[in-house]
Write an enzyme that holds these catalytic residues in place. Structure first.
Site, PDB file in Angstrom:
ATOM      1  N   LYS A 171      77.660  35.637   4.549  1.00 12.76           N
ATOM      2  CA  LYS A 171      78.659  36.437   5.277  1.00 12.76           C
ATOM      3  C   LYS A 171      78.694  36.036   6.756  1.00 12.76           C
ATOM      4  O   LYS A 171      79.527  36.548   7.507  1.00 12.76           O
ATOM      5  CB  LYS A 171      78.304  37.924   5.206  1.00 12.76           C
ATOM      6  CG  LYS A 171      78.192  38.464   3.797  1.00 12.76           C
ATOM      7  CD  LYS A 171      79.462  39.191   3.412  1.00 12.76           C
ATOM      8  CE  LYS A 171      79.334  39.891   2.094  1.00 12.76           C
ATOM      9  NZ  LYS A 171      80.343  39.491   1.141  1.00 12.76           N
ATOM     10  N   SER A 172      77.771  35.177   7.198  1.00 10.56           N
ATOM     11  CA  SER A 172      77.686  34.868   8.626  1.00 10.56           C
ATOM     12  C   SER A 172      78.972  34.273   9.197  1.00 10.56           C
ATOM     13  O   SER A 172      79.403  34.692  10.278  1.00 10.56           O
ATOM     14  CB  SER A 172      76.486  33.951   8.898  1.00 10.56           C
ATOM     15  OG  SER A 172      75.307  34.642   8.608  1.00 10.56           O
ATOM     16  N   LYS A 202      64.066  28.208   6.017  1.00 10.12           N
ATOM     17  CA  LYS A 202      63.539  28.837   7.245  1.00 10.12           C
ATOM     18  C   LYS A 202      62.189  28.250   7.685  1.00 10.12           C
ATOM     19  O   LYS A 202      61.914  28.131   8.879  1.00 10.12           O
ATOM     20  CB  LYS A 202      63.413  30.354   7.063  1.00 10.12           C
ATOM     21  CG  LYS A 202      64.774  31.037   6.939  1.00 10.12           C
ATOM     22  CD  LYS A 202      64.648  32.552   6.818  1.00 10.12           C
ATOM     23  CE  LYS A 202      65.994  33.144   6.440  1.00 10.12           C
ATOM     24  NZ  LYS A 202      66.007  34.591   6.373  1.00 10.12           N
TER      25      LYS A 202
HETATM   26  N1  NAP Z   1      69.674  42.206   4.717  1.00  9.23           N
HETATM   27  C1  NAP Z   1      69.217  41.058   5.115  1.00  9.23           C
HETATM   28  O1  NAP Z   1      69.623  40.551   6.160  1.00  9.23           O
HETATM   29  C2  NAP Z   1      68.140  40.352   4.311  1.00  9.23           C
HETATM   30  C3  NAP Z   1      67.342  39.374   4.937  1.00  9.23           C
HETATM   31  C4  NAP Z   1      66.352  38.727   4.174  1.00  9.23           C
HETATM   32  C5  NAP Z   1      66.176  39.075   2.814  1.00  9.23           C
HETATM   33  N2  NAP Z   1      66.962  40.028   2.226  1.00  9.23           N
HETATM   34  C6  NAP Z   1      66.758  40.416   0.792  1.00  9.23           C
HETATM   35  O2  NAP Z   1      65.373  40.710   0.613  1.00  9.23           O
HETATM   36  C7  NAP Z   1      65.026  40.587  -0.760  1.00  9.23           C
HETATM   37  C8  NAP Z   1      63.658  39.908  -0.896  1.00  9.23           C
HETATM   38  O3  NAP Z   1      63.704  38.589  -0.383  1.00  9.23           O
HETATM   39  P1  NAP Z   1      62.352  37.741  -0.173  1.00  9.23           P
HETATM   40  O4  NAP Z   1      62.784  36.389   0.306  1.00  9.23           O
HETATM   41  O5  NAP Z   1      61.366  38.505   0.637  1.00  9.23           O
HETATM   42  O6  NAP Z   1      61.824  37.619  -1.688  1.00  9.23           O
HETATM   43  P2  NAP Z   1      60.463  37.015  -2.247  1.00  9.23           P
HETATM   44  O7  NAP Z   1      59.706  36.312  -1.173  1.00  9.23           O
HETATM   45  O8  NAP Z   1      60.832  36.269  -3.484  1.00  9.23           O
HETATM   46  O9  NAP Z   1      59.599  38.339  -2.671  1.00  9.23           O
HETATM   47  C9  NAP Z   1      60.029  39.156  -3.689  1.00  9.23           C
HETATM   48  C10 NAP Z   1      59.169  40.442  -3.739  1.00  9.23           C
HETATM   49  O10 NAP Z   1      59.856  41.336  -4.605  1.00  9.23           O
HETATM   50  C11 NAP Z   1      58.953  41.798  -5.611  1.00  9.23           C
HETATM   51  N3  NAP Z   1      59.755  42.044  -6.814  1.00  9.23           N
HETATM   52  C12 NAP Z   1      60.675  41.223  -7.395  1.00  9.23           C
HETATM   53  N4  NAP Z   1      61.232  41.832  -8.467  1.00  9.23           N
HETATM   54  C13 NAP Z   1      60.653  43.064  -8.549  1.00  9.23           C
HETATM   55  C14 NAP Z   1      60.803  44.159  -9.440  1.00  9.23           C
HETATM   56  N5  NAP Z   1      61.664  44.130 -10.469  1.00  9.23           N
HETATM   57  N6  NAP Z   1      60.052  45.264  -9.220  1.00  9.23           N
HETATM   58  C15 NAP Z   1      59.199  45.321  -8.186  1.00  9.23           C
HETATM   59  N7  NAP Z   1      58.992  44.317  -7.314  1.00  9.23           N
HETATM   60  C16 NAP Z   1      59.714  43.201  -7.503  1.00  9.23           C
HETATM   61  C17 NAP Z   1      57.939  40.701  -5.764  1.00  9.23           C
HETATM   62  O11 NAP Z   1      56.767  41.258  -6.331  1.00  9.23           O
HETATM   63  P3  NAP Z   1      55.641  40.336  -7.105  1.00  9.23           P
HETATM   64  O12 NAP Z   1      54.738  39.798  -6.027  1.00  9.23           O
HETATM   65  O13 NAP Z   1      54.959  41.297  -8.008  1.00  9.23           O
HETATM   66  O14 NAP Z   1      56.398  39.259  -7.841  1.00  9.23           O
HETATM   67  C18 NAP Z   1      57.766  40.276  -4.298  1.00  9.23           C
HETATM   68  O15 NAP Z   1      56.902  41.151  -3.620  1.00  9.23           O
HETATM   69  C19 NAP Z   1      66.196  39.833  -1.417  1.00  9.23           C
HETATM   70  O16 NAP Z   1      66.936  40.764  -2.170  1.00  9.23           O
HETATM   71  C20 NAP Z   1      67.017  39.326  -0.233  1.00  9.23           C
HETATM   72  O17 NAP Z   1      68.382  39.251  -0.555  1.00  9.23           O
HETATM   73  C21 NAP Z   1      67.938  40.664   2.963  1.00  9.23           C
END
Ligand code: NAP
Length: 259
Positions: free
Chosen positions: A18-19, A66
């Protein structure tokens, strides 16, 4: 007239970002002679050479580049040095400087909240970034493995959580993004929500089951759109090299994203 400034976002994939929509709308509204595009980058290690080759003024960086941006930038400043990830690159007289506005932007989102005790749900990249700006937060994760990255923190899994007393609960997991899952069992979240005042989700584009449940308990909530907007506002400050009225700029971004 000053030369047109060029910005873009590097990512893979990048078409969903969306940026460009947000920043181009801002440039238009503020009469700034600049434009913002997207660049599908396959090899993260080429990020800085591409930046220089394209002769751009600045860029954002999204998944999965990143860490590459952090490694390759000519200089890294601020909280990005601790986090080890860069989401904003700026050309300062030919030197490419890296910043991280994801975590800083998040702090801006919760600036008006009155909180002391924070629980972060999830232990991935986003949780790590937020834990640097919320150093006293406890962490709750589904499984044990990733909690090893949070050695100095109080951490729990679903099986051993024994503290339910927090003001602010943050979901950083991807549960609810492409499914209807809660980030932890309902029985745990209900105990947490009974005591908490605020719930924030980093997922945007939909109302997640996590936020729906929080609303049932009358918590004050914010979705990932707020984080997206504020990381963008702070990136824009770096791009333009000046402080902005963050609230006013955020309103411009909300206007186009909600419209
Ligand atoms: N709004 C924004 O600007 C913004 C910015 C950055 C990221 N985000 C969002 O943040 C989210 C996470 O991104 P990330 O890069 O941090 O992901 P990540 O590094 O892949 O980490 C995923 C985490 O989610 C947990 N998880 C995944 N599925 C799950 C489930 N069904 N139930 C419980 N825990 C679950 C994993 O647990 P386990 O360790 O047990 O696998 C892990 O702790 C994404 O949805 C992304 O779109 C948004």
């Amino acid at each position: 007239m000053e030369n047109k400034k060029i910005f873009l976002i590097f990512g893979n994939p990048v078409s969903h970002s969306k940026s460009p929509l947000m920043h181009n709308y801002f440039f238009k509204k503020e009469n700034i002679n600049a434009c913002y595009g997207r660049y599908l980058l396959t090899n993260g290690n080429e990020i800085i050479s591409k930046f220089k080759e394209l002769k751009i003024n600045g860029a954002n960086v999204t998944v999965p580049h990143k860490e590459w941006a952090y490694k390759e930038a000519d200089e890294v400043r601020g909280i990005a040095k601790k986090i080890g990830a860069v989401n904003t690159l700026v050309n300062e007289n030919g030197k490419i400087i890296g910043y991280n506005t994801d975590a800083e932007g998040f702090l801006e989102v919760i600036k008006e909240f009155n909180y002391k005790k924070v629980l972060i749900i999830g232990a991935g990249g986003t949780a790590k970034a937020l834990s640097f700006v919320l150093p006293k937060a406890n962490i709750l994760n589904r499984s044990e493995e990733r909690l090893k990255d949070f050695q100095e923190k109080v951490t729990f899994t679903w099986n051993n959580i024994n503290n339910f007393d927090y003001d602010l609960i943050i979901n950083t997991t991807s549960a609810g993004l492409n499914d209807d899952n809660l980030p932890a069992p309902a029985i745990i979240l209900e105990k947490l929500f009974k005591k908490a005042r605020y719930a924030v989700d980093v997922i945007y584009g939909k109302e997640t089951p996590f936020l729906k449940l929080a609303k049932k308990y009358n918590l004050i909530t914010k979705s990932g759109i707020d984080m997206l907007v504020y990381q963008g506002v702070m990136a824009m400050e770096y791009f333009l090299g000046k402080k902005l009225n963050r609230k006013k700029v955020a309103e411009i971004y909300f206007e186009i994203l909600k419209g």
